[in-house]
Design a protein around this motif. Structure first.
Motif, mmCIF file in Angstrom:
data_model
loop_
_atom_site.group_PDB
_atom_site.id
_atom_site.type_symbol
_atom_site.label_atom_id
_atom_site.label_comp_id
_atom_site.label_asym_id
_atom_site.label_seq_id
_atom_site.Cartn_x
_atom_site.Cartn_y
_atom_site.Cartn_z
ATOM 1 N N VAL A 582 0.870 -1.176 0.000
ATOM 2 C CA VAL A 582 0.000 0.000 0.000
ATOM 3 C C VAL A 582 0.908 1.228 0.000
ATOM 4 C CG1 VAL A 582 -1.784 1.280 1.245
ATOM 5 C CG2 VAL A 582 -1.802 -1.238 1.255
ATOM 6 N N PRO A 583 0.729 2.164 -0.936
ATOM 7 C CA PRO A 583 1.644 3.313 -1.001
ATOM 8 C C PRO A 583 1.747 4.042 0.335
ATOM 9 C CG PRO A 583 0.246 3.252 -2.941
ATOM 10 C CD PRO A 583 -0.282 2.197 -2.009
ATOM 11 N N THR A 584 2.955 4.277 0.758
ATOM 12 C CA THR A 584 3.168 4.904 2.072
ATOM 13 C C THR A 584 2.602 6.324 2.124
ATOM 14 O OG1 THR A 584 5.387 5.586 1.358
ATOM 15 C CG2 THR A 584 5.205 3.507 2.571
ATOM 16 N N TYR A 585 2.561 6.999 0.976
ATOM 17 C CA TYR A 585 1.959 8.341 0.962
ATOM 18 C C TYR A 585 0.474 8.265 1.306
ATOM 19 C CZ TYR A 585 0.059 12.754 -0.699
ATOM 20 O OH TYR A 585 -0.602 13.947 -0.769
ATOM 21 N N GLN A 586 -0.215 7.227 0.802
ATOM 22 C CA GLN A 586 -1.637 7.079 1.093
ATOM 23 C C GLN A 586 -1.868 6.858 2.587
ATOM 24 O OE1 GLN A 586 -4.353 7.337 -0.762
ATOM 25 N NE2 GLN A 586 -3.275 7.831 -2.655
ATOM 26 N N ILE A 587 -1.015 6.069 3.196
ATOM 27 C CA ILE A 587 -1.142 5.826 4.638
ATOM 28 C C ILE A 587 -0.965 7.126 5.413
ATOM 29 C CG2 ILE A 587 -0.042 4.667 6.599
ATOM 30 C CD1 ILE A 587 0.605 2.348 4.679
ATOM 31 N N ASP A 588 0.030 7.919 5.018
ATOM 32 C CA ASP A 588 0.260 9.209 5.667
ATOM 33 C C ASP A 588 -0.904 10.172 5.414
ATOM 34 O OD1 ASP A 588 2.059 11.247 6.969
ATOM 35 O OD2 ASP A 588 1.873 12.158 4.978
ATOM 36 N N PHE A 589 -1.426 10.163 4.193
ATOM 37 C CA PHE A 589 -2.531 11.054 3.821
ATOM 38 C C PHE A 589 -3.779 10.727 4.638
ATOM 39 C CE2 PHE A 589 -5.553 12.531 0.287
ATOM 40 C CZ PHE A 589 -5.447 13.858 0.652
ATOM 41 N N TYR A 590 -4.058 9.455 4.822
ATOM 42 C CA TYR A 590 -5.169 9.046 5.680
ATOM 43 C C TYR A 590 -4.966 9.601 7.087
ATOM 44 C CZ TYR A 590 -8.118 5.653 3.114
ATOM 45 O OH TYR A 590 -9.031 5.054 2.290
ATOM 46 N N GLY A 591 -3.770 9.425 7.621
ATOM 47 C CA GLY A 591 -3.486 9.867 8.979
ATOM 48 C C GLY A 591 -3.684 11.360 9.149
ATOM 49 N N ARG A 592 -3.271 12.136 8.154
ATOM 50 C CA ARG A 592 -3.420 13.583 8.235
ATOM 51 C C ARG A 592 -4.874 14.026 8.124
ATOM 52 N NH1 ARG A 592 -1.176 15.706 3.956
ATOM 53 N NH2 ARG A 592 -0.117 13.930 3.016
ATOM 54 N N ASN A 593 -5.746 13.092 7.736
ATOM 55 C CA ASN A 593 -7.170 13.403 7.636
ATOM 56 C C ASN A 593 -7.999 12.614 8.651
ATOM 57 O OD1 ASN A 593 -7.889 15.208 5.085
ATOM 58 N ND2 ASN A 593 -6.082 13.957 4.603
ATOM 59 N N GLY A 594 -7.334 12.203 9.744
ATOM 60 C CA GLY A 594 -8.032 11.613 10.871
ATOM 61 C C GLY A 594 -8.507 10.196 10.683
ATOM 62 N N SER A 595 -7.921 9.458 9.734
ATOM 63 C CA SER A 595 -8.323 8.075 9.506
ATOM 64 C C SER A 595 -7.083 7.187 9.471
ATOM 65 C CB SER A 595 -9.111 7.954 8.197
ATOM 66 O OG SER A 595 -9.665 6.660 8.063
ATOM 67 N N THR A 596 -7.303 5.886 9.402
ATOM 68 C CA THR A 596 -6.187 4.935 9.425
ATOM 69 C C THR A 596 -6.264 4.006 8.225
ATOM 70 O OG1 THR A 596 -6.107 4.958 11.837
ATOM 71 C CG2 THR A 596 -5.066 3.090 10.720
ATOM 72 N N LEU A 597 -5.173 3.909 7.507
ATOM 73 C CA LEU A 597 -5.038 2.960 6.406
ATOM 74 C C LEU A 597 -3.896 2.028 6.760
ATOM 75 C CD1 LEU A 597 -5.984 2.168 3.514
ATOM 76 C CD2 LEU A 597 -4.163 3.660 2.646
ATOM 77 N N THR A 598 -4.181 0.743 6.900
ATOM 78 C CA THR A 598 -3.164 -0.212 7.330
ATOM 79 C C THR A 598 -2.304 -0.670 6.155
ATOM 80 O OG1 THR A 598 -4.748 -2.028 7.075
ATOM 81 C CG2 THR A 598 -4.557 -1.013 9.255
ATOM 82 N N GLN A 599 -1.114 -1.166 6.491
ATOM 83 C CA GLN A 599 -0.170 -1.665 5.501
ATOM 84 C C GLN A 599 -0.263 -3.188 5.416
ATOM 85 O OE1 GLN A 599 1.422 -1.763 2.734
ATOM 86 N NE2 GLN A 599 2.761 0.015 3.195
#
Length: 603
Positions: A582-599
């Motif tokens: 899963v692209p690491t940028y997407q995980i960071d982007f989720y986090g900056r918008n108050g959500s969690t995307l797991t790897q």
């Protein structure tokens, strides 16, 4: 004059601006999304926009598609470089972004067509196009799950500020259940023929839906079944998907609308499939190529004078059965029909006719001797229309042979594999009629002579047999049941170089087969005796140990293609590669918008 005109334009802008800001008004002749979705013709045009990307065939010019060497990460090829899986995490973009873009398009398609109602003429036409839209969404989500496992599921188009944009990943089985719903609807409602769009074989019909349903749900079911992380409940789901794959294939088999082509080699080397009934009868969907419209370069790679830097390893050639229906070596000993491997004539004699329909049999094509050599000595010609190989359209990227997208032969294999996997799960029993309507049909192609045709595969006590003799391949992976091993062999050889091998190994949990340290025959070529002409070649024994190094003019052995291993140490074959990063940028982007995307594990 120019200055006066400029002044006049400025006055007009400012005076009209006092009444109305024309810069934010819709143009008088604007064309909105609502204006587009008004007729079947517009829907048809939107659907046709999918074909090039979803059904690339041989690609365009010298890029695209998965046929031939396009699927380079493949243990059916050996090469000097031995490419492996990505060794570094994906930062941004990649397949993840592409899937989101594709699925947004799918959801727009489903949403807009669902709202058209009788604008499409009648109920059957309306349901047909809803079915086409849902078919594409099912395809894309099934591939998305195959590549990434758990993924966010959306069944509607999103806006830029939609709160669902940062939806966490849904369980794979939740998404696959939705895929099954879409496929089921499409299989029940897409028309058997759609002459308004195009002739059968070139457009999506109910048969195309069933064919892809058999392929993709077989993929989904087996990948779940063999994943050690799969729960007991999800294993039951795997059985549901396998049953759906088997049922879809069964519908096509029982329809009587398709038969296997007379000539195996012509499946991937026919210039005009539509005008060739002996080949066309196997095609459920194919892509046409024409000079001046769209061309490719797959056939050029099989030309007699073209160097093949990716060649068949000994492991693949050894997998072909002998004409008595047995492997070259069983647990009872060496097959007497096998004449050995020290000449091309001997190695390729008395073998499954698909071997001689895939590789040239007159000699080994060796570097320093042949202009068009293969790095392994085995020269592939499966994709070449030999009578026209010297024509202008048979060279470089001007090829016009048509490409199979999905064919009846694959559907037969999907059926028998799904049946065997269900039997392994204790929910089905494979019987002789299952083999007779699948594998044994492939073995009876009209173009095979009686002497070259393989005998029927039999089943005795759930074990493969020829006649009354049960056999077991001496090289069988002990973790794979004997019957499933033989079914996988048939699949490998029937579909070789057609873009299936990487996904097959992933779903069987067998990417360790890529490891050339564990499986040295996957990095070996033909047996040769060196001379002063071929002294630069490196030879090895059957275990990959060098017996004649470069610049030695004597010695015999197997061509050793790559001098490095593709293994876990190199990072090219590890368990994390069963799923993409899963692209690491997407995980960071989720986090900056108050959500969690797991790897995914390991990344």
């Amino acid at each position: 004059m120019k200055n006066k005109l400029l002044l006049l334009m400025c006055i007009l802008v400012f005076t009209t601006g006092c009444k109305k800001d024309f810069l934010v008004q819709e143009p008088l002749a604007s064309f909105s999304d609502q204006d587009f979705w008004t007729s079947e013709a517009s829907v048809r045009a939107f659907a046709m926009g999918y074909y090039k990307e979803r059904f690339p065939g041989f690609g365009v010019n010298d890029v695209g598609g998965v046929f031939s060497i396009r699927e380079t990460l493949n243990d059916d090829y050996a090469s000097v470089s031995l490419p492996g899986f990505p060794s570094q995490p994906t930062v941004s973009g990649g397949g993840w972004a592409t899937y989101f873009s594709d699925i947004r398009k799918d959801n727009i398609f489903v949403d807009r067509v669902s709202g058209m109602g009788m604008k499409l003429g009648d109920s059957a036409t309306y349901k047909h196009w809803v079915g086409i839209a849902r078919f594409f969404r099912a395809m894309d989500y099934c591939d998305f799950v195959f590549d990434y496992g758990d993924v966010p599921y959306y069944n509607r188009p999103l806006t830029d500020y939609d709160t669902a944009l940062f939806r966490p990943r849904d369980p794979a089985t939740f998404v696959l259940d939705k895929v099954l719903e879409d496929y089921t609807y499409a299989a029940q409602n897409v028309k058997l023929d759609d002459p308004g769009t195009g002739p059968r074989g070139l457009v999506i019909t109910r048969d195309v839906v069933d064919a892809f349903m058999s392929r993709q749900l077989l993929y989904a079911g087996t990948k779940l079944k063999y994943d050690p992380a799969t729960s007991a409940a999800d294993r039951v789901k795997a059985g549901v998907y396998l049953q759906a794959a088997k049922d879809a294939a069964a519908r096509l088999i029982s329809s009587g609308r398709y038969a296997v082509a007379d000539n195996y080699q012509k499946l991937c080397s026919t210039i005009d499939i539509g005008a060739t009934p002996a080949v066309n009868k196997e095609m459920i969907l194919y892509r046409r190529y024409n000079t001046g419209e769209v061309t490719h370069a797959i056939a050029s790679g099989n030309n007699v004078n073209t160097i093949q830097g990716n060649g068949a390893p000994k492991d693949l050639v050894d997998a072909y059965l002998c004409t008595n229906g047995m492997p070259i070596k069983t647990t009872a000993g060496v097959n007497p029909a096998y004449l050995g491997d020290q000449t091309a004539a001997n190695q390729l004699a008395n073998r499954d006719p698909r071997l001689t329909n895939t590789f040239r049999t007159d000699r080994f094509y060796l570097q320093y001797i042949e202009t068009g050599y293969s790095v392994t000595g085995y020269k592939c010609y499966k994709f070449l229309d030999e009578p026209t190989q010297n024509e202008a359209y048979a060279v470089q990227s001007f090829n016009i042979t048509d490409a199979p997208i999905i064919r009846f032969g694959e559907v037969l294999l999907n059926y028998i594999e799904a049946a065997a996997e269900l039997a392994d799960m204790g929910t089905y029993t494979v019987v002789q009629s299952d083999l007779d309507k699948t594998i044994n049909v492939l073995r009876k192609r009209a173009g095979y002579t009686a002497a070259s045709r393989l005998p029927d595969m039999k089943i005795i006590g759930n074990l493969p047999a020829v006649g009354a003799t049960v056999y077991d391949d001496a090289d069988r992976d002990p973790s794979v049941p004997s019957l499933i091993w033989e079914i996988r062999r048939e699949r490998r050889l029937e579909l070789v170089y057609e873009g299936f091998r990487e996904n097959d190994l992933k779903r069987w949990r067998k990417i360790n087969y890529y490891n050339t340290q564990l499986y040295p025959k996957k990095n070996l070529g033909a047996w040769i005796t060196k001379s002063s002409v071929t002294k630069a070649l490196i030879l090895a024994d059957i275990n990959g140990n060098v017996t004649s190094p470069s610049n030695t003019a004597t010695g015999s052995g197997y061509l050793k293609v790559s001098q490095t291993f593709r293994n876990a140490t190199s990072g090219f074959v590890v368990d994390r590669n069963y799923l993409l990063c899963v692209p690491t940028y997407q995980i960071d982007f989720y986090g900056r918008n108050g959500s969690t995307l797991t790897q995914n594990p390991g990344w």
